[in-house]
Design a protein around this motif. Structure first.
Motif, PDB file in Angstrom:
ATOM      1  N   THR A 298       0.848  -1.202   0.000  1.00  0.00           N
ATOM      2  CA  THR A 298       0.000   0.000   0.000  1.00  0.00           C
ATOM      3  C   THR A 298       0.879   1.246   0.000  1.00  0.00           C
ATOM      4  O   THR A 298       1.817   1.348   0.795  1.00  0.00           O
TER       5      THR A 298
ATOM      6  N   PRO B 122     -13.353  11.705  -7.521  1.00  0.00           N
ATOM      7  CA  PRO B 122     -12.422  10.589  -7.676  1.00  0.00           C
ATOM      8  C   PRO B 122     -11.165  11.013  -8.446  1.00  0.00           C
ATOM      9  O   PRO B 122     -11.142  12.035  -9.126  1.00  0.00           O
TER      10      PRO B 122
ATOM     11  N   GLU C  10     -10.208   4.343 -10.725  1.00  0.00           N
ATOM     12  CA  GLU C  10     -10.672   5.504  -9.978  1.00  0.00           C
ATOM     13  C   GLU C  10     -10.785   5.172  -8.480  1.00  0.00           C
ATOM     14  O   GLU C  10     -11.327   4.132  -8.109  1.00  0.00           O
ATOM     15  N   TYR C  11     -10.269   6.076  -7.642  1.00  0.00           N
ATOM     16  CA  TYR C  11     -10.331   5.926  -6.191  1.00  0.00           C
ATOM     17  C   TYR C  11     -10.898   7.195  -5.581  1.00  0.00           C
ATOM     18  O   TYR C  11     -10.601   8.309  -6.036  1.00  0.00           O
TER      19      TYR C  11
ATOM     20  N   LYS D 226      -9.350   8.955   0.863  1.00  0.00           N
ATOM     21  CA  LYS D 226      -9.578   8.379   2.178  1.00  0.00           C
ATOM     22  C   LYS D 226      -9.815   9.476   3.199  1.00  0.00           C
ATOM     23  O   LYS D 226     -10.609   9.319   4.125  1.00  0.00           O
TER      24      LYS D 226
ATOM     25  N   TRP E 251      -4.930   9.421  -0.538  1.00  0.00           N
ATOM     26  CA  TRP E 251      -5.373   8.081  -0.916  1.00  0.00           C
ATOM     27  C   TRP E 251      -4.367   7.056  -0.392  1.00  0.00           C
ATOM     28  O   TRP E 251      -3.166   7.338  -0.293  1.00  0.00           O
TER      29      TRP E 251
ATOM     30  N   VAL F  59      -3.496   3.438  -1.713  1.00  0.00           N
ATOM     31  CA  VAL F  59      -3.763   2.515  -2.817  1.00  0.00           C
ATOM     32  C   VAL F  59      -3.074   1.181  -2.520  1.00  0.00           C
ATOM     33  O   VAL F  59      -1.856   1.140  -2.299  1.00  0.00           O
TER      34      VAL F  59
END
Length: 296
Positions: free
Chosen positions: A161, A186, A193-194, A197, A211, A213
């Motif tokens: 991550t 996003p 696409e994220y 957080k 983010w 990931v």
């Protein structure tokens, strides 16, 4: 000339002395006999008294036994009646308690149904409000054409991550829902696409999204090597210890975090991370302890 007289007791009944002696012996025997008779009479009287006393005692004992038996019978009867009464009373109380509990459950269930319906209505209303606000914010965000820029990758935060950040642009100075717009916009990373957080709002020109990931980040994927069976913890412990060395630890990463989150598989078991972590001479090691019948 000497004359020798020899005397001897005569047994001649006609001799007055003999008769006196015999009469005295008879008197003695008579008195002895009378005494024995009197003693025998006294003994018989005493026996009769003792017999009477025994008879009286036996009769008294029989009376007491009958009285005791009646008292025991009466007490048993009273106890049985009391038990029967208590049992009936207990059954009534149990039945009343069951009814009370059933009624309480019924009321509680009814209250739960009412609360559940009320809660469902409130949830539905809240979801409608959230959806309406989201649509409104989405429409406003699209109208304002907010988008991300300055997308940057950072260090690995945990196994496989990596953290990313970007800055949201085209945010008007009057817009007061910048964090909501950030969380709803996003970004594409590795073609996927994220949603952020979390977001930081430092003003209209400095709204930043973060983010984490956990896909397509091979440089963040550490792994275990050098499997070592350290044997039983102690004789009779019933537990065995295994050691691994953590390989490919990203530069600048938290070794404790990666040790605790890098998965491992051995002996048909799978673990999401090490149970115990430590460093030795700059290297990171993980230990696992598990039950083993051969160590008992």
């Amino acid at each position: 000339m000497a004359v020798n007289f020899s005397t001897s007791l005569s047994n001649d009944p006609l001799d007055p002395d003999v008769r006196d002696r015999i009469r005295k012996d008879w008197d003695i025997e008579l008195r002895q006999h009378q005494k024995e008779v009197l003693e025998r009479i006294d003994t018989q009287k005493r026996w009769r008294l003792e017999d009477n006393e025994r008879i009286n005692l036996r009769e008294q004992w029989g009376t007491e036994v009958e009285k005791h038996d009646r008292e025991v019978e009466d007490r048993l009867k009273r106890d049985e009646e009391h038990k029967s009464h208590m049992h009936e009373q207990w059954e009534r109380e149990v039945e009343e308690h069951k009814k009370e509990v059933e009624e309480l459950r019924r009321r509680e269930e009814q209250d739960r149904i009412i609360l559940r319906e009320k809660w469902n209505r409130e949830v539905e209303e809240h979801e409608r409000e959230v959806e309406e606000r989201r649509k409104h914010e989405e429409e406003e965000r699209l109208r304002l054409n907010m988008f991300w820029t300055d997308l940057a990758s950072h260090t690995c935060t945990t196994y496989a991550t990596r953290e990313y950040t970007a800055r949201l642009v085209n945010v008007p100075s009057y817009y007061n829902r910048r964090v909501e717009a950030c969380m709803a916009t996003p970004v594409k990373i590795h073609g996927v696409e994220y949603m952020p957080k979390w977001c930081e709002d430092h003003g209209p020109n400095d709204v930043r999204g973060h983010w984490e990931v956990d896909q397509h980040e091979p440089d963040c994927a550490s792994y275990w090597i050098r499997y070592k069976n350290l044997g039983c913890i102690s004789p009779g412990s019933g537990q065995r210890r295994i050691e691994h060395y953590l390989e490919h630890l990203p530069s600048g990463a938290d070794w404790k975090e990666f040790c605790a989150t890098t998965p491992a598989s051995f002996l048909g078991m799978h673990f999401m991370g090490s149970e115990f972590c430590f460093q030795n001479k700059g290297g990171t090691y993980g230990h696992w302890v598990f039950d083993d019948e051969s160590c008992k």
